[in-house]
Scaffold this motif. Sequence first.
Motif, PDB file in Angstrom:
ATOM      1  N   LYS A 147       0.833  -1.206   0.000  1.00  0.00           N
ATOM      2  CA  LYS A 147       0.000   0.000   0.000  1.00  0.00           C
ATOM      3  C   LYS A 147       0.872   1.261   0.000  1.00  0.00           C
ATOM      4  O   LYS A 147       0.615   2.207  -0.760  1.00  0.00           O
ATOM      5  CB  LYS A 147      -0.912  -0.022   1.224  1.00  0.00           C
ATOM      6  CG  LYS A 147      -1.915   1.115   1.298  1.00  0.00           C
ATOM      7  CD  LYS A 147      -2.827   0.919   2.493  1.00  0.00           C
ATOM      8  CE  LYS A 147      -3.811   2.071   2.634  1.00  0.00           C
ATOM      9  NZ  LYS A 147      -4.706   1.879   3.816  1.00  0.00           N
ATOM     10  N   ASP A 148       1.904   1.261   0.832  1.00  0.00           N
ATOM     11  CA  ASP A 148       2.804   2.431   0.903  1.00  0.00           C
ATOM     12  C   ASP A 148       3.528   2.634  -0.423  1.00  0.00           C
ATOM     13  O   ASP A 148       3.690   3.775  -0.883  1.00  0.00           O
ATOM     14  CB  ASP A 148       3.828   2.238   2.030  1.00  0.00           C
ATOM     15  CG  ASP A 148       3.207   2.328   3.419  1.00  0.00           C
ATOM     16  OD1 ASP A 148       2.068   2.835   3.531  1.00  0.00           O
ATOM     17  OD2 ASP A 148       3.860   1.879   4.387  1.00  0.00           O
ATOM     18  N   LYS A 151       1.052   4.016  -2.964  1.00  0.00           N
ATOM     19  CA  LYS A 151       0.748   5.419  -2.635  1.00  0.00           C
ATOM     20  C   LYS A 151       1.887   6.330  -3.091  1.00  0.00           C
ATOM     21  O   LYS A 151       1.654   7.406  -3.669  1.00  0.00           O
ATOM     22  CB  LYS A 151       0.520   5.582  -1.141  1.00  0.00           C
ATOM     23  CG  LYS A 151       0.182   7.010  -0.719  1.00  0.00           C
ATOM     24  CD  LYS A 151      -0.040   7.114   0.770  1.00  0.00           C
ATOM     25  CE  LYS A 151      -0.402   8.532   1.194  1.00  0.00           C
ATOM     26  NZ  LYS A 151       0.655   9.529   0.847  1.00  0.00           N
ATOM     27  N   GLU A 152       3.126   5.878  -2.867  1.00  0.00           N
ATOM     28  CA  GLU A 152       4.287   6.674  -3.293  1.00  0.00           C
ATOM     29  C   GLU A 152       4.292   6.843  -4.811  1.00  0.00           C
ATOM     30  O   GLU A 152       4.554   7.937  -5.329  1.00  0.00           O
ATOM     31  CB  GLU A 152       5.574   5.987  -2.831  1.00  0.00           C
ATOM     32  CG  GLU A 152       6.839   6.731  -3.232  1.00  0.00           C
ATOM     33  CD  GLU A 152       8.100   5.975  -2.839  1.00  0.00           C
ATOM     34  OE1 GLU A 152       9.192   6.386  -3.282  1.00  0.00           O
ATOM     35  OE2 GLU A 152       7.992   4.972  -2.102  1.00  0.00           O
ATOM     36  N   ASP A 155       1.413   9.189  -5.886  1.00  0.00           N
ATOM     37  CA  ASP A 155       1.759  10.562  -5.470  1.00  0.00           C
ATOM     38  C   ASP A 155       2.716  11.189  -6.485  1.00  0.00           C
ATOM     39  O   ASP A 155       2.562  12.362  -6.858  1.00  0.00           O
ATOM     40  CB  ASP A 155       2.414  10.552  -4.087  1.00  0.00           C
ATOM     41  CG  ASP A 155       1.417  10.363  -2.955  1.00  0.00           C
ATOM     42  OD1 ASP A 155       0.203  10.486  -3.213  1.00  0.00           O
ATOM     43  OD2 ASP A 155       1.853  10.076  -1.823  1.00  0.00           O
ATOM     44  N   ASN A 158       0.835  12.049  -9.612  1.00  0.00           N
ATOM     45  CA  ASN A 158       0.046  13.259  -9.386  1.00  0.00           C
ATOM     46  C   ASN A 158       0.908  14.512  -9.515  1.00  0.00           C
ATOM     47  O   ASN A 158       0.477  15.525 -10.081  1.00  0.00           O
ATOM     48  CB  ASN A 158      -0.607  13.212  -8.004  1.00  0.00           C
ATOM     49  CG  ASN A 158      -2.007  12.630  -8.044  1.00  0.00           C
ATOM     50  OD1 ASN A 158      -2.846  13.053  -8.824  1.00  0.00           O
ATOM     51  ND2 ASN A 158      -2.264  11.631  -7.209  1.00  0.00           N
ATOM     52  N   THR A 184      -6.053   1.266  -3.112  1.00  0.00           N
ATOM     53  CA  THR A 184      -5.087   2.313  -2.796  1.00  0.00           C
ATOM     54  C   THR A 184      -5.093   3.413  -3.852  1.00  0.00           C
ATOM     55  O   THR A 184      -5.055   4.608  -3.534  1.00  0.00           O
ATOM     56  CB  THR A 184      -3.668   1.712  -2.673  1.00  0.00           C
ATOM     57  OG1 THR A 184      -3.687   0.647  -1.730  1.00  0.00           O
ATOM     58  CG2 THR A 184      -2.673   2.769  -2.215  1.00  0.00           C
ATOM     59  N   LYS A 186      -7.556   4.229  -5.798  1.00  0.00           N
ATOM     60  CA  LYS A 186      -8.804   4.978  -5.673  1.00  0.00           C
ATOM     61  C   LYS A 186      -8.716   5.986  -4.533  1.00  0.00           C
ATOM     62  O   LYS A 186      -9.153   7.135  -4.665  1.00  0.00           O
ATOM     63  CB  LYS A 186      -9.968   4.021  -5.430  1.00  0.00           C
ATOM     64  CG  LYS A 186     -11.317   4.728  -5.288  1.00  0.00           C
ATOM     65  CD  LYS A 186     -12.429   3.748  -4.947  1.00  0.00           C
ATOM     66  CE  LYS A 186     -13.759   4.473  -4.774  1.00  0.00           C
ATOM     67  NZ  LYS A 186     -14.839   3.549  -4.351  1.00  0.00           N
ATOM     68  N   THR A 187      -8.109   5.573  -3.424  1.00  0.00           N
ATOM     69  CA  THR A 187      -8.025   6.435  -2.234  1.00  0.00           C
ATOM     70  C   THR A 187      -7.068   7.602  -2.447  1.00  0.00           C
ATOM     71  O   THR A 187      -7.371   8.741  -2.068  1.00  0.00           O
ATOM     72  CB  THR A 187      -7.559   5.611  -1.018  1.00  0.00           C
ATOM     73  OG1 THR A 187      -8.465   4.528  -0.816  1.00  0.00           O
ATOM     74  CG2 THR A 187      -7.528   6.473   0.239  1.00  0.00           C
ATOM     75  N   TYR A 188      -5.924   7.335  -3.072  1.00  0.00           N
ATOM     76  CA  TYR A 188      -4.873   8.362  -3.167  1.00  0.00           C
ATOM     77  C   TYR A 188      -4.624   8.834  -4.597  1.00  0.00           C
ATOM     78  O   TYR A 188      -3.702   9.605  -4.836  1.00  0.00           O
ATOM     79  CB  TYR A 188      -3.567   7.809  -2.582  1.00  0.00           C
ATOM     80  CG  TYR A 188      -3.680   7.377  -1.144  1.00  0.00           C
ATOM     81  CD1 TYR A 188      -3.726   8.324  -0.121  1.00  0.00           C
ATOM     82  CD2 TYR A 188      -3.747   6.027  -0.805  1.00  0.00           C
ATOM     83  CE1 TYR A 188      -3.837   7.936   1.212  1.00  0.00           C
ATOM     84  CE2 TYR A 188      -3.861   5.627   0.518  1.00  0.00           C
ATOM     85  CZ  TYR A 188      -3.912   6.577   1.523  1.00  0.00           C
ATOM     86  OH  TYR A 188      -4.021   6.186   2.833  1.00  0.00           O
ATOM     87  N   GLY A 189      -5.453   8.395  -5.526  1.00  0.00           N
ATOM     88  CA  GLY A 189      -5.177   8.663  -6.933  1.00  0.00           C
ATOM     89  C   GLY A 189      -5.306  10.100  -7.368  1.00  0.00           C
ATOM     90  O   GLY A 189      -4.730  10.491  -8.383  1.00  0.00           O
ATOM     91  N   GLY A 190      -6.075  10.896  -6.631  1.00  0.00           N
ATOM     92  CA  GLY A 190      -6.226  12.299  -6.997  1.00  0.00           C
ATOM     93  C   GLY A 190      -6.705  12.468  -8.422  1.00  0.00           C
ATOM     94  O   GLY A 190      -7.595  11.761  -8.893  1.00  0.00           O
TER      95      GLY A 190
END
Length: 391
Positions: A147-148, A151-152, A155, A158, A184, A186-190
Motif C-alpha cells: 500500500k505504501d 501510494k508513493e 503521489d 500526481n 489504494t 482509488k483512495t490516493y489517486g487524486g
Amino acid sequence: METTFLKSILDNDFYKFTMQHAVIKLFPKAKVRYGFINRGKHIFPAGFADLLRSSVDAMADLRLTKEEKSYLAHYCPYLDPTYLDFLQGYSFDPSEVHITQEGSEIKVTVEGFWYRTILWEVPLMALISELFYKSNHLIRLNDEAIKDLTKEKIDNYNKLGVSVLEFGTRRRHSYDVHDLINETLKTYGGQSFIGTSNVHFAMVNNRRPLGTHAHEWFMFHAAQYGFKMANSISLEHWTQVYGGDLGIALTDTYTTEIFFNQFDKKYSKLFDGVRHDSGDPIEFAQKVISHYVKMGIDPKSKAIVFSDSLNYDKVKKIVDFCQDKIKMSFGIGTNFTNDVGLPAMNMVIKLTDTKPDNTHWQGVVKLSDEKNKNTGTPEMIALAKQVLGIK
C-alpha cells in the motif's frame, strides 16, 4: 497446495469483452487457437498442471450476475443489449483448455470458436501467475508495504500531472494484491488515477472500464484478408461496430511504420488516438506527431496511450518530450500489480492459429516494433515481412 479460484466472470481485461462483442457480430463461425509462451523460462513445480486444471475447471461455474449486467449496461452503452443477454448466458467451457506438464515445463493451449475462447487468455495468465507464487511458497511484501509503495507511486504521478490507468490483470501477483492496488489507487489517486482495464475492479470501485482492442484483432484480420489489408480492414470493422466509441487504435501488430502508412485521414480523424505497446516511446511519439501534422490534424487534439513496461522514470521521460505537443495517458501493468518484492513473471498467451469461416487452419503472426516480441512460425514471419516489404 492451495488452488486459486476466480471470483467473477468480469475479472478480465475490458478489451476482451469489446472484441468478443465485435466477433459475435462479424465472425461468429471463426475458430482459433491460443498458446502459452514462457518468456521468462520460469520453473514450475511438480503438480502445477493439476493445480491449474482445478482452477480452470472451477471457472465453469462463473456467471454474469444481474448486478454485473446492469453495471455494463450503464457504463458501456455501446455494448448491444443482445450481447449483454449473451454474456448473461455464457459460461466457460474448460474442455477448450488443454494443460500438460513435462518436468518443470507446462504447456497450455486453447482451441474453439473465437467468440467463446476469446475470454480465456487474461484469466488464464492471472491464474498461472498466482499459482506460480503459491506453489513455490514465495513470500511477498505485506499489505502495508505494498500500500505504501503504491501510494508513493501515485503521489509521484500526481506531481507529474499525468493520467494513469491500471493495466495489470494478466501478470498480477494475486487477486488480493490486485484488489489492494485498486483500493489504494482509488483512495490516493487524486487527478491522476483514471481507472482500470479490469472490469470487475472497475465495477467494485464504481468506475467505467477502460480499453479498446488487442493484437489478436489485427492478427485474425491478416489471416482472413491478407497482411497488406489487415490494419485498414481491422479499423474499418471496429468503426462499423463502435462508430466513434472506443477510439484508441493499436499500432504495432505489423510494425508502427506499416500501420501509419495505412492510417489514412479518415481513420486519423475518426480515432481519438493510438496506443504504444513496443519500441522506443520517444521515437513513437515523434512518428505520431509527424503523422497528424502530415494529415493536417492538430496533434494536441489527439492522444497517445503508452502501455509498454512502464515505471515512473519511463513516464517522466515521455512526459518531458510530449508535454504541450500531444495528449497522453499511461497504462501501467506489472509495475502496479506485481511489484511485491519478488521477480515478476514474464509470460504471454498469444493467438497462434485461426480458421476463418469456410477455410483451413492458418498460423498467425505479430511483427512487433521489438523483435523479441514477434510471434508466429519462422516461415509465417518471413512471409509477412516479404508481403509487407519489411527487411
